[in-house]
Enzyme design. Structure first.
Site, PDB file in Angstrom:
ATOM      1  N   CYS A  50     -11.317   6.076   2.509  1.00 23.46           N
ATOM      2  CA  CYS A  50     -10.291   6.878   3.170  1.00 23.46           C
ATOM      3  C   CYS A  50      -9.033   6.850   2.319  1.00 23.46           C
ATOM      4  O   CYS A  50      -8.263   5.893   2.365  1.00 23.46           O
ATOM      5  CB  CYS A  50      -9.978   6.364   4.566  1.00 23.46           C
ATOM      6  SG  CYS A  50      -8.737   7.389   5.394  1.00 23.46           S
TER       7      CYS A  50
ATOM      8  N   CYS B  85      -8.207  13.335   7.222  1.00 26.39           N
ATOM      9  CA  CYS B  85      -7.243  12.351   6.734  1.00 26.39           C
ATOM     10  C   CYS B  85      -5.851  12.974   6.771  1.00 26.39           C
ATOM     11  O   CYS B  85      -5.475  13.692   5.837  1.00 26.39           O
ATOM     12  CB  CYS B  85      -7.575  11.922   5.304  1.00 26.39           C
ATOM     13  SG  CYS B  85      -9.158  11.111   5.105  1.00 26.39           S
TER      14      CYS B  85
END
Length: 420
Positions: free
Chosen positions: A178, A352
């Site tokens: 991430c 994200c």
């Protein structure tokens, strides 16, 4: 909430406690699954058991805002009993072993549990200790070293930014699934220090080989960073932290680089719980080895996983969990109750949100094979104030008021109907 501990003293044996559905982990993934199972009426709460040793549930995404000076840490945590579905069974002793052949779970106190269906949602562990000297500097209140990946260190980062008077700032990032979260604190720190007129030299050291894994967002973030005077150093892994000095290793050549710093933010390497590999459920990296489209274990039909602990080849985010949950539940019910094959519905969706300032957010949305999967394309070609308002205000509301009640469907909105 119901807690059972039956112990038979005869022959010093422990009676196994059975649950139809066992969920290992009471974080975002485990909580979301249990809430939707109960709300949709698939099981009564007493048939579900959650294994979670921590007394407090954390909205870990909020620790970015804590470090960025945008909220207090108290708003990111609540007692477990306040967020668990009512009457769901809870075991607060850590899991140490799973026997998927016998459908059993062992906890650290020696208690044995059995299950019909197992959902592993144990997240990942922050491995600060794998970086030499990191914990020593993080725990030292006088050392200018912090991290938004743990609430105490996030509070420390906020204090460091408030008191920083100028110099060299280094942000380290290991190989990660991430890339949005580490970038958040870089831009938020820049915004706060620029507003104060503090003269700074910004450097980001990433073990990955690009600014962001999706080309569209990599270009946008790269241009923003260039405008703000933020320097990127790729394929560099942090291996040691000393007093005002760090050592990086080139991930390809293994050459070492040393640099001074006046401010250091560390993203810790992350790893799955050891009981996953020890129980024979893991892939080569120790993550629960599930089919990427069904979330069912590749060997054991009654074992499932989602979120950070799973082998799913997508970014590890809360948004991914929200997309994975209804598919896991549907396939669990199909294979167990309806005796039908699972559906290959999960295509890797994740998002994200990246703070580019304390007023704008770039919302990155994509799925497997780095393919874009955007919900609001008109707002996602650059950083946006609309996305900022969603990230800062609506997402925490949806988490605490909707998700914990089984009412939040991620980008599908409020769940007004049963998922299966």
């Amino acid at each position: 909430m119901r807690k059972l501990n039956y112990v038979s003293l005869y022959g010093f044996t422990v009676r196994a406690i059975h649950s139809q559905v066992a969920i290992i982990g009471g974080g975002t993934a485990g909580l979301n699954v249990s809430a939707q199972l109960v709300r949709d009426g698939h099981f009564i709460p007493q048939q579900i058991r959650i294994f979670e040793p921590y007394k407090m549930h954390a909205y870990q995404t909020g620790w970015t805002m804590v470090g960025g000076g945008m909220c207090k840490v108290e708003s990111t945590m609540k007692p477990m009993e306040k967020v668990l579905p009512k009457n769901v069974c809870l075991s607060d002793c850590p899991v140490v072993r799973i026997d998927p052949e016998q459908n059993t779970i062992r906890t650290m106190d020696g208690q044995k549990y059995t299950y019909d269906q197992l959902i592993v949602a144990s997240g990942v562990q922050r491995d600060y200790a794998s970086i030499k000297g990191a914990l020593q500097q993080l725990e030292n209140p006088e050392a200018p070293v912090g991290s938004i990946y743990y609430y105490r260190y996030a509070q420390k980062i906020n204090k460091m930014i408030k008191e920083f008077e100028g110099g060299k700032l280094i942000f380290s990032e290991p190989p990660t699934k991430c890339e949005g979260i580490p970038s958040n604190i870089v831009f938020l720190t820049h915004e706060r220090l620029s507003n104060r007129g503090v003269k700074c030299d910004y450097h980001v050291y990433k073990a990955n080989d690009c600014v962001f894994g999706i080309p569209k967002y990599a270009e946008i973030l790269g241009e923003l960073a260039s405008e703000k005077g933020i320097h990127w150093h790729l394929k560099k892994r942090l291996i040691e932290v000393q007093d005002h000095k760090v050592i990086f290793e080139d991930v390809e050549t293994k050459q070492l680089y040393t640099s001074d710093y006046d401010f250091l933010h560390i993203v810790p390497p992350q790893k799955p719980a050891s009981f996953i590999a020890d129980s024979g459920l893991g892939d080569s990296d120790g993550y629960v080895n599930v089919h990427p489209n069904t979330l069912q274990h590749v060997r054991y039909a009654n074992v499932w996983a989602l979120g950070d602990c799973s082998s799913l080849p997508t970014s590890k985010t809360a948004a991914a969990v929200m997309a994975q949950t209804p598919i896991l539940i549907k396939n669990l019910i199909r294979t167990w109750k309806l005796k039908q094959p699972p559906l290959s519905e999960y295509q890797g969706y994740t998002s994200c949100p990246v703070y580019t300032s304390n007023k704008k957010v770039l919302l990155a949305e994509f799925k497997y094979n780095k393919e874009l999967d955007e919900t609001f394309p008109v707002f996602q070609s650059s950083d946006s104030k609309v996305m900022y308002l969603m990230k800062k205000h609506f997402f925490p509301f949806a988490y605490w008021q909707l998700m914990v009640r089984g009412l939040w469907g991620g980008r599908d909105g409020i769940r007004l109907f049963k998922g299966v």
